[in-house]
Motif scaffolding. Structure first.
Motif, PDB file in Angstrom:
ATOM      1  N   GLY A  90     -21.451 -17.711   8.356  1.00 14.83           N
ATOM      2  CA  GLY A  90     -20.036 -17.431   8.113  1.00 14.83           C
ATOM      3  C   GLY A  90     -19.778 -16.480   6.962  1.00 14.83           C
ATOM      4  O   GLY A  90     -20.455 -15.465   6.816  1.00 14.83           O
ATOM      5  N   ARG A 165     -17.035 -23.933   4.693  1.00 16.09           N
ATOM      6  CA  ARG A 165     -16.004 -24.473   5.581  1.00 16.09           C
ATOM      7  C   ARG A 165     -16.726 -25.295   6.644  1.00 16.09           C
ATOM      8  O   ARG A 165     -17.920 -25.113   6.874  1.00 16.09           O
ATOM      9  CB  ARG A 165     -15.232 -23.325   6.235  1.00 16.09           C
ATOM     10  N   SER A 166     -16.019 -26.164   7.317  1.00 17.22           N
ATOM     11  CA  SER A 166     -16.674 -27.076   8.266  1.00 17.22           C
ATOM     12  C   SER A 166     -17.413 -26.331   9.383  1.00 17.22           C
ATOM     13  O   SER A 166     -18.507 -26.724   9.769  1.00 17.22           O
ATOM     14  CB  SER A 166     -15.680 -28.085   8.828  1.00 17.22           C
ATOM     15  N   ALA A 167     -16.841 -25.246   9.896  1.00 14.45           N
ATOM     16  CA  ALA A 167     -17.513 -24.485  10.962  1.00 14.45           C
ATOM     17  C   ALA A 167     -18.830 -23.886  10.444  1.00 14.45           C
ATOM     18  O   ALA A 167     -19.837 -23.878  11.160  1.00 14.45           O
ATOM     19  CB  ALA A 167     -16.603 -23.379  11.483  1.00 14.45           C
ATOM     20  N   ASP A 168     -18.809 -23.389   9.211  1.00 17.43           N
ATOM     21  CA  ASP A 168     -20.026 -22.824   8.624  1.00 17.43           C
ATOM     22  C   ASP A 168     -21.045 -23.929   8.352  1.00 17.43           C
ATOM     23  O   ASP A 168     -22.248 -23.728   8.526  1.00 17.43           O
ATOM     24  CB  ASP A 168     -19.704 -22.072   7.328  1.00 17.43           C
ATOM     25  N   ASP A 170     -21.390 -26.677  10.073  1.00 16.84           N
ATOM     26  CA  ASP A 170     -21.946 -27.068  11.378  1.00 16.84           C
ATOM     27  C   ASP A 170     -23.001 -26.086  11.871  1.00 16.84           C
ATOM     28  O   ASP A 170     -23.939 -26.480  12.564  1.00 16.84           O
ATOM     29  CB  ASP A 170     -20.824 -27.200  12.416  1.00 16.84           C
ATOM     30  N   ALA A 171     -22.864 -24.815  11.517  1.00 19.94           N
ATOM     31  CA  ALA A 171     -23.813 -23.788  11.951  1.00 19.94           C
ATOM     32  C   ALA A 171     -25.036 -23.690  11.036  1.00 19.94           C
ATOM     33  O   ALA A 171     -26.007 -23.017  11.373  1.00 19.94           O
ATOM     34  CB  ALA A 171     -23.109 -22.428  12.012  1.00 19.94           C
TER      35      ALA A 171
END
Length: 182
Positions: A90, A165-168, A170-171
């Motif tokens: 991200g 951030r949560s998306a980052d 998770d990745a």
């Protein structure tokens, strides 16, 4: 052989990422401290530039004058940025890429200096090896600038990487992120 290097890269960007980033940051800060010490010697202690050699350059003056050593450090930095890049996701990856891009240029400048030193052919007939941006800024100040403009996005990347951030998160392939209580 290829499998070993893939495994090593995978380890550096997974369970060893946090440790590798810590080692890399230590190397960067130690180098930064040398440039800052040299600037303090020149601007605050009023030492002539040839005597202002940082901390390690006082007992080992060849460290300051060795184009090989400076090129080697630029190469280590470049290798570190490349080797640790896959662990970033991200916005932290974006900032890491910015630092990497600047380091690519910084490495090129040191390569240019090394080639002039080895060949004896200096840019624009200058008496000493000279980088392109050194035509605009003195070498000591230029290296302070280079270290700053590589360091700032690198630190921003590391902060965003540790607090994603949560998306980052998770990745992510590593465990660098700080755990927060919910």
């Amino acid at each position: 052989m290829a499998t070993t290097s893939v495994r090593r890269s995978s380890s550096l960007n997974s369970h060893l990422h946090k440790t590798a980033l810590g080692v890399f940051l230590f190397i960067v800060i130690a180098h930064w401290a040398e440039h800052i010490a040299q600037a303090v010697q020149v601007y605050l202690l009023d030492w002539p530039l040839p005597q202002a050699r940082g901390v390690l350059g006082i007992p080992f003056p060849w460290l300051v004058t060795s184009e090989w050593m400076h090129y080697g450090y630029a190469l280590v930095m470049l290798a570190g940025f490349i080797a640790l890049r896959k662990g970033f996701t991200g916005s932290s990856r974006t900032w890491w890429n910015v630092a990497l891009g600047i380091q690519v240029w910084h490495h090129f400048e040191h390569f240019l200096l090394l080639m002039q030193n080895l060949s004896g052919l200096h840019l624009l007939g200058k008496p000493v090896p000279t980088s392109l941006i050194q035509l605009l800024l003195p070498r000591m100040e230029l290296h302070l600038l280079y270290n700053a403009i590589v360091f700032v996005p690198m630190v921003v990347a590391m902060i965003l990487h540790r607090r994603p951030r949560s998306a980052d998160r998770d990745a992510a392939t590593c465990t660098c992120a700080v755990a927060f209580a919910h």
